[in-house]
Design an enzyme around this catalytic site. Structure first.
Site, short mmCIF file in Angstrom:
data_model
loop_
_atom_site.label_atom_id
_atom_site.label_comp_id
_atom_site.label_asym_id
_atom_site.label_seq_id
_atom_site.Cartn_x
_atom_site.Cartn_y
_atom_site.Cartn_z
N GLY A 104 8.73 94.73 94.77
CA GLY A 104 7.42 94.32 95.27
C GLY A 104 6.94 95.26 96.37
O GLY A 104 7.56 96.30 96.64
N VAL A 113 14.43 93.51 94.96
CA VAL A 113 15.34 92.37 94.81
C VAL A 113 16.49 92.78 93.89
O VAL A 113 16.28 93.32 92.79
CB VAL A 113 14.61 91.14 94.24
CG1 VAL A 113 15.58 89.96 94.11
CG2 VAL A 113 13.43 90.77 95.12
N LYS A 173 16.91 90.32 98.66
CA LYS A 173 15.68 91.09 98.82
C LYS A 173 15.85 92.07 99.99
O LYS A 173 15.94 91.66 101.14
CB LYS A 173 14.51 90.15 99.09
CG LYS A 173 13.17 90.85 99.26
CD LYS A 173 12.08 89.80 99.51
CE LYS A 173 10.72 90.44 99.66
NZ LYS A 173 9.67 89.42 99.93
N ASP A 203 0.06 83.23 98.86
CA ASP A 203 0.38 84.15 97.76
C ASP A 203 0.94 83.38 96.57
O ASP A 203 1.94 83.78 95.97
CB ASP A 203 1.38 85.21 98.24
CG ASP A 203 1.31 86.48 97.39
OD1 ASP A 203 0.32 86.65 96.64
OD2 ASP A 203 2.24 87.29 97.46
#
Length: 619
Positions: free
Chosen positions: A317, A322, A336, A433
């Site tokens: 991301g 991750v 992560k 989000d």
């Protein structure tokens, strides 16, 4: 920065400055060719006029280097300017010397020759004005307070309430032109020089006559053993050779550039180190306060061991990557690893602060973190079925279809997780989000909300949230997050994102695209059009119950994605609608059927384009 590193940097900078000053001294003393023991052509500066016989540089060259008549001595100022001193201590800056025409081009340091040459008499010097004609005569300067005509005005001596005019010395004192005028002083200067703003004085000399030598490309010098000062031509004129050869000059320039680059690099290292130390200090302070929640803390070597040297990547991301890992043979985790280049530690602190205090069946479980120096990572429970996006938005989504009953259960579970964030914690948590990528599925396809990097905490009685920039993912961001013209940012912004997620579950397409296969129609508008005319959703259903679930999800999604936050339901009401039968659900008002649907459609389309930037808050 450690003290020894700072001392080392200061030592390097001091040495660089010392070297630079020594280079300057060498360059000036040698490069300018100012040799006190001979009469070679010299200069006061690199771009100054060449100085040779009949001139010399006073104080740097012997007397015999100049013609033996007063007036041929030149001087170098501290600013490396070439100065000619005329009678009555009038100093002019020499711009050029034309040895072939025997003409000097000079200017006044203050660019006002009439003021400085008021009492100059060139008869006492070897120079004369170049323009010897009827215009070179005696003139008189007058201060006339009443005149407004710029003709005959001396610009550099005049002011708004103080006009200075020049008249020929033959003018009668009782002339009408001199009424209310006061005489200042006489000046002998060409008229074109006085009326111009560009005061460049051209002086010529006739003795000694060396112009023919310059034309031949030779030096001019005094004849030896002569009782009278006679001149002769000798040798070949050569361009001034600077003492430093080309390779030395190149080396000097390269060395100076290297010193500058080293200084800049050290400065950047110092600033970066200082900023990182500040971030690290802030994170450590936060973690000290966070000990009461008893999270697991891991070192970076632990993270590498858990992830088997980051062997298996699960996804990537904006803020990190991750990886799949193992705490033991029975416990799998998702790790992560955050990017240092983004977030400046804020995303790390935000996520730990938020998710560390959450315990809910529909929120991903936080296990621990790593804050080892500048390396930061977050450890979560591992969910084997990936994210909801895999089942509704991938190219082979039909092969991964979960069934309408399971999609409804996923929607209900996600809604319960969001409702818990809004009402179940001591402080309200706004996720900002909500999207399919952040809805993870466990082995039983139970949904769990993840990724709290953009989350914001606020009190439960707070009706609006202050934000400086838009946050979230295009296609799922509520309109008010972009522009306060739609209303205030609040927990209703998460409701909008959830609505777009549910509509995407129904249509099996990315809401960020907002288009169907047949045109550029906005996706919620397409669902409105179908429901208003009583059509089904043009989807294939095996059972009638599936059609009812799809319709219920569509209606709930439309209610949640209303543009006006006031018209959206709370998540508690959303759960009730999703768990109900759905027969009594009404379709919300269609904003696309307004007076000007094209304008409204274009307005909402702005918020679903990929290249839309964040709009600053205008509160």
């Amino acid at each position: 920065m450690p003290k020894e590193k700072e001392d080392k940097m200061n030592f390097l900078i001091r040495n660089a400055l010392v070297s630079f000053f020594f280079i300057q001294i060498i360059f000036v003393d040698r490069g300018l060719g100012l040799n006190k023991d001979d009469c070679k052509e010299s200069k006061c500066s690199r771009h100054g006029p060449a100085i040779r016989f009949p001139f010399r540089i006073k104080g740097l060259q012997p007397d015999h280097c100049a013609y033996p008549e007063v007036g041929f001595d030149l001087s170098c100022t501290e600013k490396k300017e070439t100065v000619l001193v005329l009678p009555n201590s009038v100093k002019l800056l020499v711009k050029t010397i034309d040895y072939a025409s025997q003409v000097i081009h000079a200017s006044d340091p203050e660019n006002c020759l009439p003021r400085q040459l008021s009492n100059l008499n060139l008869s006492a010097s070897p120079f004369q004005y170049l323009e010897l004609d009827q215009n070179t005569q005696s003139h008189v300067l007058f201060n006339c307070t009443w005149r407004k005509n710029p003709f005959f005005q001396v610009p550099c001596l005049s002011a708004p309430n103080y006009q200075v005019y020049i008249f020929s010395s033959t003018i009668r004192i009782d002339s009408p032109d001199l009424m209310y005028c006061t005489k200042m002083y006489d000046v002998s200067l060409p008229e074109n020089m006085i009326f111009s703003n560009d005061y460049v004085l051209q002086l010529t000399w006739f003795n000694p006559s060396c112009g023919s030598c310059a034309i031949q490309g030779k030096y001019c010098r005094l004849k030896a053993n002569n009782t009278q000062p006679e001149t002769e031509c000798s040798g070949e004129l050569k361009r001034i050779t600077w003492a430093a050869p080309k390779f030395l000059v190149t080396g000097i320039i390269f060395g100076m550039l290297l010193v500058v680059l080293m200084g800049f690099a050290l400065y950047r290292i110092y600033i970066f180190d200082k900023i990182e130390k500040e971030y690290q200090s802030r994170i450590e302070k936060f973690l000290d306060d966070y000990k009461a929640f008893k999270p697991g803390r891991y070192s970076y070597s632990d993270i590498k061991r858990i992830t088997n040297q980051f062997k298996e990547e699960l996804g990537k991301g904006a803020y990190g990557t991750v990886f799949k890992g193992k705490l033991s043979d029975e416990i799998l985790v998702a790790v992560k690893v955050l990017n240092n280049s983004k977030g400046n530690g804020e995303e790390f602190v935000n996520e730990v602060r938020t998710i560390g205090r959450i315990h809910h069946a529909n929120v991903v479980r936080f296990i621990g973190f790593c804050a080892d120096g500048f390396r930061r990572a977050l450890v979560y429970e591992y969910l084997p079925n990936d994210s909801l996006e895999k089942f509704i938005s991938s190219a082979d989504a039909k092969n991964h279809f979960l069934g309408w009953k399971r999609l409804q259960d996923i929607a209900v579970g996600a809604a319960k997780g969001i409702e818990y964030l809004h009402q179940g914690c001591n402080q309200r948590i706004l996720h900002f989000d909500i999207k399919p990528q952040n809805i993870l599925l466990d082995h039983n396809f139970n949904p769990k909300i993840s990724d709290f990097g953009l989350a914001k905490l606020c009190s439960k009685d707070q009706s609006a949230v202050s934000m400086t920039t838009a946050r979230g993912t295009i296609g799922y961001i509520a309109p008010e997050v972009f522009s306060r013209n739609f209303g205030n940012v609040s927990f209703k912004s998460d409701v909008y994102s959830f609505g777009m997620l549910v509509l995407e579950m129904v249509g099996g397409r990315k809401s960020v695209d907002g288009k169907n296969e047949k045109g550029h129609i906005y996706f919620p508008e397409w669902i409105y059009n179908l429901l208003e005319v009583g059509e089904d959703l043009r989807l294939e259903f095996e059972e009638e119950e599936d059609a009812m679930i799809a319709k219920k999800l569509a209606i709930v999604g439309l209610w949640c994605s209303q543009w006006n936050p006031v018209d959206r339901p709370t998540m508690k009401s959303v759960i009730q609608m999703l768990e109900g039968e759905g027969d009594n659900l009404s379709v919300p008002p269609n904003p696309f059927s307004s007076v000007n649907p094209r304008r409204m459609n274009a307005r909402i389309q702005r918020y679903v384009e990929h290249d839309l930037g964040a709009i600053l808050e205008t509160e």
